[in-house]
Design an enzyme around this catalytic site. Structure first.
Site, PDB file in Angstrom:
ATOM      1  N   CYS A 237       0.837  -1.193   0.000  1.00 46.16           N
ATOM      2  CA  CYS A 237       0.000   0.000   0.000  1.00 46.16           C
ATOM      3  C   CYS A 237       0.882   1.258   0.000  1.00 46.16           C
ATOM      4  CB  CYS A 237      -0.984  -0.034   1.165  1.00 46.16           C
ATOM      5  SG  CYS A 237      -2.341   1.163   1.003  1.00 46.16           S
TER       6      CYS A 237
ATOM      7  N   HIS B 177      -3.758  -4.844  -0.360  1.00 41.32           N
ATOM      8  CA  HIS B 177      -3.322  -5.413   0.927  1.00 41.32           C
ATOM      9  C   HIS B 177      -3.386  -6.943   0.881  1.00 41.32           C
ATOM     10  CE1 HIS B 177      -3.177  -1.757   3.499  1.00 41.32           C
ATOM     11  NE2 HIS B 177      -4.039  -1.297   2.605  1.00 41.32           N
TER      12      HIS B 177
ATOM     13  N   GLU C 111      -2.560  -8.933   3.183  1.00 39.80           N
ATOM     14  CA  GLU C 111      -2.995  -9.414   4.505  1.00 39.80           C
ATOM     15  C   GLU C 111      -4.504  -9.280   4.693  1.00 39.80           C
ATOM     16  OE1 GLU C 111      -2.469  -5.027   5.248  1.00 39.80           O
ATOM     17  OE2 GLU C 111      -1.642  -6.550   3.911  1.00 39.80           O
TER      18      GLU C 111
END
Length: 205
Positions: A79, A187, A189
């Site tokens: 990001c 992202h 994650e």
């Protein structure tokens, strides 16, 4: 061991948990010595470019990340961390990045039609460049797989380094790479199984 760089900006807990879920050793640290000792570096980031760049410099980690990358160590930005790998950002002024990948950060409203919500938040499918070999971090990922974005700015003027894009009214840069340095605007994650597979592939480099 992978060092998740802690410079006061980033979703560190989710990243650490994701790596631990796939069985990888990670440490969250702002200690320059520990970062130098680790095999790979992950540069997170959430918020404004200027603030993040300032904190990275004040912590002494700005030069550390550059030096370790120049030695050939794998560096992965996520990001805002990906945006900071570029030469500069035009987010509320002009601000210098790490300069590890040629390009600049511009508002996505320059490329998205009027009426599209900004920030761009949500799931979008990955588009891989035609005529270019799929990057190793996508070895377990197929074109069309969806990942999660939250951003108002994206990388531009970095065509040679683009390894994935996404469509949101216009074509936005989703991921970039040059040699041992790479990053994703989305992202991993927060991208479920697909995101975990990307982190797994990074660990295998």
């Amino acid at each position: 061991m992978i060092a998740i760089v802690d410079y006061g900006v980033g979703n560190l807990f989710s990243l650490k948990s994701s790596f631990e879920y796939i069985g990888e050793d990670v440490c969250v640290t702002g200690d320059i010595r520990k970062i130098k000792d680790c095999e790979k570096i992950l540069l997170p980031g959430v918020g404004a470019f200027e603030d993040a760049a300032r904190k990275l410099r004040e912590s002494g980690l700005y030069d550390t990340v550059i030096r370790e990358a120049e030695k050939g160590k794998y560096v992965f930005g996520i990001c805002l961390g990906m945006q900071m790998l570029l030469d500069r950002s035009f987010e509320y002024g002009e601000h210098k990045g790490l300069g590890l990948i040629s390009g600049e950060v511009r508002p996505i409203n320059e490329d998205v039609p009027e009426g599209f919500k900004i920030p761009h938040i949500g799931w979008n499918s990955l588009i891989f460049p035609k005529g270019k070999e799929k990057h190793p971090i996508f070895k377990y990922v197929n074109e069309g797989d969806c990942v999660y974005f939250v951003h108002s700015y994206h990388a531009k003027n970095c065509e040679e380094s683009v390894i994935a894009s996404a469509e949101y009214g216009g074509i936005l840069t989703a991921a970039v790479a040059k040699d041992n340095v790479m990053g994703t605007q989305f992202h991993p994650e927060k991208s479920g199984r697909i995101g975990l597979d990307i982190l797994k592939a990074f660990c295998e480099l």
